[in-house]
Scaffold this motif. Structure first.
Motif, PDB file in Angstrom:
ATOM      1  N   VAL A 197       0.851  -1.187   0.000  1.00 52.67           N
ATOM      2  CA  VAL A 197       0.000   0.000   0.000  1.00 52.67           C
ATOM      3  C   VAL A 197       0.890   1.242   0.000  1.00 52.67           C
ATOM      4  CG1 VAL A 197      -1.781   1.285   1.239  1.00 52.67           C
ATOM      5  CG2 VAL A 197      -1.805  -1.229   1.262  1.00 52.67           C
ATOM      6  N   ALA A 198       0.623   2.162  -0.901  1.00 49.46           N
ATOM      7  CA  ALA A 198       1.405   3.401  -0.979  1.00 49.46           C
ATOM      8  C   ALA A 198       1.202   4.226   0.295  1.00 49.46           C
ATOM      9  CB  ALA A 198       0.991   4.214  -2.199  1.00 49.46           C
ATOM     10  N   THR A 199       2.278   4.817   0.790  1.00 54.07           N
ATOM     11  CA  THR A 199       2.194   5.625   2.011  1.00 54.07           C
ATOM     12  C   THR A 199       1.733   7.047   1.730  1.00 54.07           C
ATOM     13  OG1 THR A 199       4.561   6.095   1.762  1.00 54.07           O
ATOM     14  CG2 THR A 199       3.932   4.278   3.239  1.00 54.07           C
ATOM     15  N   ARG A 200       1.648   7.409   0.466  1.00 50.07           N
ATOM     16  CA  ARG A 200       1.118   8.717   0.076  1.00 50.07           C
ATOM     17  C   ARG A 200       0.538   8.588  -1.331  1.00 50.07           C
ATOM     18  NH1 ARG A 200       6.743   9.109  -0.684  1.00 50.07           N
ATOM     19  NH2 ARG A 200       7.362   9.714  -2.790  1.00 50.07           N
ATOM     20  N   LYS A 201      -0.192   9.579  -1.743  1.00 48.65           N
ATOM     21  CA  LYS A 201      -0.757   9.559  -3.084  1.00 48.65           C
ATOM     22  C   LYS A 201       0.372   9.609  -4.108  1.00 48.65           C
ATOM     23  CE  LYS A 201      -3.912  11.957  -6.219  1.00 48.65           C
ATOM     24  NZ  LYS A 201      -4.841  13.100  -6.385  1.00 48.65           N
ATOM     25  N   GLY A 227       9.235  -8.436 -15.302  1.00 47.72           N
ATOM     26  CA  GLY A 227       8.026  -8.440 -14.498  1.00 47.72           C
ATOM     27  C   GLY A 227       7.037  -7.368 -14.880  1.00 47.72           C
ATOM     28  N   LEU A 228       6.139  -7.091 -13.957  1.00 45.17           N
ATOM     29  CA  LEU A 228       5.027  -6.181 -14.197  1.00 45.17           C
ATOM     30  C   LEU A 228       4.669  -5.479 -12.895  1.00 45.17           C
ATOM     31  CD1 LEU A 228       2.492  -5.157 -15.812  1.00 45.17           C
ATOM     32  CD2 LEU A 228       1.362  -7.278 -15.104  1.00 45.17           C
ATOM     33  N   LEU A 229       4.392  -4.177 -12.974  1.00 42.87           N
ATOM     34  CA  LEU A 229       3.929  -3.394 -11.838  1.00 42.87           C
ATOM     35  C   LEU A 229       2.533  -2.864 -12.142  1.00 42.87           C
ATOM     36  CD1 LEU A 229       4.447  -1.991  -9.086  1.00 42.87           C
ATOM     37  CD2 LEU A 229       5.383  -0.052 -10.380  1.00 42.87           C
ATOM     38  N   LEU A 230       1.588  -3.141 -11.242  1.00 47.70           N
ATOM     39  CA  LEU A 230       0.231  -2.617 -11.358  1.00 47.70           C
ATOM     40  C   LEU A 230      -0.022  -1.652 -10.214  1.00 47.70           C
ATOM     41  CD1 LEU A 230      -1.679  -5.970 -12.037  1.00 47.70           C
ATOM     42  CD2 LEU A 230      -0.757  -4.370 -13.727  1.00 47.70           C
ATOM     43  N   TYR A 231      -0.820  -0.629 -10.488  1.00 49.81           N
ATOM     44  CA  TYR A 231      -1.160   0.343  -9.448  1.00 49.81           C
ATOM     45  C   TYR A 231      -2.633   0.684  -9.586  1.00 49.81           C
ATOM     46  CZ  TYR A 231      -1.096   4.611  -6.615  1.00 49.81           C
ATOM     47  OH  TYR A 231      -1.351   5.566  -5.652  1.00 49.81           O
ATOM     48  N   ARG A 232      -3.380   0.439  -8.509  1.00 43.56           N
ATOM     49  CA  ARG A 232      -4.813   0.735  -8.528  1.00 43.56           C
ATOM     50  C   ARG A 232      -5.278   1.057  -7.107  1.00 43.56           C
ATOM     51  NH1 ARG A 232      -9.636  -3.615  -9.831  1.00 43.56           N
ATOM     52  NH2 ARG A 232     -10.926  -2.904  -8.085  1.00 43.56           N
ATOM     53  N   GLY A 233      -5.939   2.191  -6.964  1.00 44.23           N
ATOM     54  CA  GLY A 233      -6.510   2.548  -5.679  1.00 44.23           C
ATOM     55  C   GLY A 233      -5.506   2.602  -4.550  1.00 44.23           C
ATOM     56  N   ASN A 234      -4.327   3.130  -4.820  1.00 45.27           N
ATOM     57  CA  ASN A 234      -3.261   3.267  -3.827  1.00 45.27           C
ATOM     58  C   ASN A 234      -2.599   1.942  -3.453  1.00 45.27           C
ATOM     59  OD1 ASN A 234      -2.133   5.665  -2.753  1.00 45.27           O
ATOM     60  ND2 ASN A 234      -2.687   5.039  -0.681  1.00 45.27           N
ATOM     61  N   VAL A 235      -2.895   0.902  -4.217  1.00 44.63           N
ATOM     62  CA  VAL A 235      -2.313  -0.420  -3.968  1.00 44.63           C
ATOM     63  C   VAL A 235      -1.377  -0.791  -5.117  1.00 44.63           C
ATOM     64  CG1 VAL A 235      -2.816  -2.892  -3.735  1.00 44.63           C
ATOM     65  CG2 VAL A 235      -4.284  -1.197  -2.609  1.00 44.63           C
ATOM     66  N   ASP A 263      11.675   0.262   1.237  1.00 38.96           N
ATOM     67  CA  ASP A 263      11.288   1.484   0.540  1.00 38.96           C
ATOM     68  C   ASP A 263      10.155   2.169   1.307  1.00 38.96           C
ATOM     69  OD1 ASP A 263      10.297   3.417  -1.280  1.00 38.96           O
ATOM     70  OD2 ASP A 263      11.057   2.244  -2.970  1.00 38.96           O
ATOM     71  N   ASP A 264      10.353   3.437   1.692  1.00 38.23           N
ATOM     72  CA  ASP A 264       9.359   4.127   2.513  1.00 38.23           C
ATOM     73  C   ASP A 264       8.192   4.693   1.701  1.00 38.23           C
ATOM     74  OD1 ASP A 264      10.481   6.288   1.234  1.00 38.23           O
ATOM     75  OD2 ASP A 264      11.270   7.236   3.041  1.00 38.23           O
ATOM     76  N   ARG A 265       8.176   4.448   0.406  1.00 38.96           N
ATOM     77  CA  ARG A 265       7.051   4.907  -0.403  1.00 38.96           C
ATOM     78  C   ARG A 265       5.837   3.980  -0.302  1.00 38.96           C
ATOM     79  NH1 ARG A 265      10.523   5.927  -5.808  1.00 38.96           N
ATOM     80  NH2 ARG A 265      11.328   3.915  -5.081  1.00 38.96           N
ATOM     81  N   TRP A 292       9.491  -7.684 -20.946  1.00 38.64           N
ATOM     82  CA  TRP A 292       9.334  -6.480 -20.136  1.00 38.64           C
ATOM     83  C   TRP A 292      10.292  -6.468 -18.945  1.00 38.64           C
ATOM     84  CZ3 TRP A 292       5.038  -9.296 -21.849  1.00 38.64           C
ATOM     85  CH2 TRP A 292       4.293  -8.668 -22.848  1.00 38.64           C
ATOM     86  N   LYS A 293      11.267  -5.518 -18.965  1.00 39.01           N
ATOM     87  CA  LYS A 293      12.125  -5.330 -17.780  1.00 39.01           C
ATOM     88  C   LYS A 293      11.260  -4.966 -16.590  1.00 39.01           C
ATOM     89  CE  LYS A 293      14.755  -2.269 -19.803  1.00 39.01           C
ATOM     90  NZ  LYS A 293      14.279  -2.381 -21.200  1.00 39.01           N
ATOM     91  N   MET A 294      10.219  -4.187 -16.840  1.00 40.43           N
ATOM     92  CA  MET A 294       9.176  -3.936 -15.851  1.00 40.43           C
ATOM     93  C   MET A 294       8.004  -3.272 -16.572  1.00 40.43           C
ATOM     94  SD  MET A 294       7.960  -4.459 -12.953  1.00 40.43           S
ATOM     95  CE  MET A 294       9.456  -5.315 -12.426  1.00 40.43           C
ATOM     96  N   GLY A 295       7.020  -4.089 -16.924  1.00 37.40           N
ATOM     97  CA  GLY A 295       5.816  -3.537 -17.533  1.00 37.40           C
ATOM     98  C   GLY A 295       5.039  -2.732 -16.502  1.00 37.40           C
ATOM     99  N   PHE A 296       4.144  -1.894 -16.967  1.00 33.81           N
ATOM    100  CA  PHE A 296       3.367  -1.070 -16.032  1.00 33.81           C
ATOM    101  C   PHE A 296       1.973  -0.850 -16.594  1.00 33.81           C
ATOM    102  CE2 PHE A 296       1.860   3.163 -14.625  1.00 33.81           C
ATOM    103  CZ  PHE A 296       1.725   2.869 -13.264  1.00 33.81           C
ATOM    104  N   ALA A 297       0.979  -0.905 -15.692  1.00 30.49           N
ATOM    105  CA  ALA A 297      -0.398  -0.645 -16.102  1.00 30.49           C
ATOM    106  C   ALA A 297      -1.218  -0.222 -14.884  1.00 30.49           C
ATOM    107  CB  ALA A 297      -1.023  -1.877 -16.752  1.00 30.49           C
ATOM    108  N   ILE A 298      -2.279   0.530 -15.144  1.00 33.62           N
ATOM    109  CA  ILE A 298      -3.213   0.946 -14.101  1.00 33.62           C
ATOM    110  C   ILE A 298      -4.580   0.360 -14.456  1.00 33.62           C
ATOM    111  CG2 ILE A 298      -4.297   2.890 -12.917  1.00 33.62           C
ATOM    112  CD1 ILE A 298      -1.886   4.590 -13.601  1.00 33.62           C
ATOM    113  N   PRO A 299      -4.963  -0.757 -13.861  1.00 33.16           N
ATOM    114  CA  PRO A 299      -6.280  -1.340 -14.169  1.00 33.16           C
ATOM    115  C   PRO A 299      -7.404  -0.421 -13.707  1.00 33.16           C
ATOM    116  CG  PRO A 299      -4.856  -2.896 -12.975  1.00 33.16           C
ATOM    117  CD  PRO A 299      -4.217  -1.553 -12.886  1.00 33.16           C
TER     118      PRO A 299
END
Length: 246
Positions: free
Chosen positions: A112-116, A140-148, A170-172, A192-199
């Motif tokens: 969970v992100a510690t800030r927006k 790999g892959l990084l997803l970000y949705r709803g602060n998660v 990481d304090d983020r 993908w060295k690191m794919g990214f998407a926001i579902p």
């Protein structure tokens, strides 16, 4: 707790027959079908509002005006015969298989992100990840949705473990929780060295038994349910990449 999760897992089977397909909503208007743990295909709503059915090789199999029709259509029986155990739409080419064969570690975690997170925050995370992952042979892959955050990592075990040590400090973000850890022979995100998407958020459909992949992945359900939800997001991401490149 266990009894509750078991009940939830059983209720997600849409068809109890011998060819039962379990449908899950990954994001609004995108649905993945699985039969006995095998990926069989997906349904995507097009710009014209039609629901398009694809098999496990991303071949268009038909269209319907409603989601219910798409799931129940005779064309969907085609999907049910196309499943292959462990199929995750992995990119398959000689160069990749030569350099990426052997035992790898596959890990999925959530936090969970510690800030927006602003766009520049996410860009910074991706820039650093891709630079380090290239040297460490991690994809790999990084997803970000709803602060998660949900991150998929795969690579040499020692490199993945070392990366997780840094990620945990990481304090983020906080509440880092490892969901899936497995030894695998092939990469799911070879390109993908690191794919990214926001579902996008999922929405109620009124269809009984339809799973929510994001909830399954983050709610602490049984391992098999979590693992399947992780595969659903993998399918969703690759389908989006293919659509974007066509």
């Amino acid at each position: 707790m266990h009894a509750t999760n078991e009940k939830v897992a059983r209720s997600q089977v849409v068809d109890e027959g011998p060819r039962a397909v379990r449908w899950s909503q990954v994001e609004e208007a995108f649905y993945v079908g699985n039969s006995r743990g095998n990926f069989v295909g997906y349904i995507d709503r097009g710009p014209d509002g039609a629901f398009r059915s694809f098999d496990s090789m991303s071949t268009l199999r038909g269209e319907a005006s409603t989601l219910e029709e798409s799931m129940a259509s005779p064309r969907c029986t085609v999907l049910r015969h196309c499943g292959r155990s462990g199929s995750t739409m992995t990119v398959n080419n000689d160069a990749a298989s030569t350099s990426q064969s052997g035992e790898l570690k596959y890990l999925v975690y959530t936090s969970v992100a510690t800030r927006k997170m602003l766009p520049e925050d996410l860009e910074s995370i991706l820039f650093t990840s891709r630079r380090r992952n290239l040297d460490a042979r991690i994809t790999g892959l990084l997803l970000y949705r709803g602060n998660v955050f949900i991150q998929f990592l795969e690579g040499p075990a020692l490199e993945v473990d070392s990366l997780m040590d840094r990620i945990s400090c990481d304090d983020r973000h906080s509440r880092v929780r490892v969901l899936v850890v497995e030894r695998v022979a092939e990469r799911s995100f070879a390109d993908w060295k690191m794919g990214f998407a926001i579902p996008k958020d999922t929405r109620p459909t009124g269809i009984e038994g339809l799973r929510d992949s994001f909830t399954d992945l983050t709610s602490g359900a049984y391992y098999d349910v979590v693992r399947q939800a992780a595969e659903d997001f993998s399918v969703w991401f690759k389908a989006g990449q293919r659509a974007g490149s066509s």
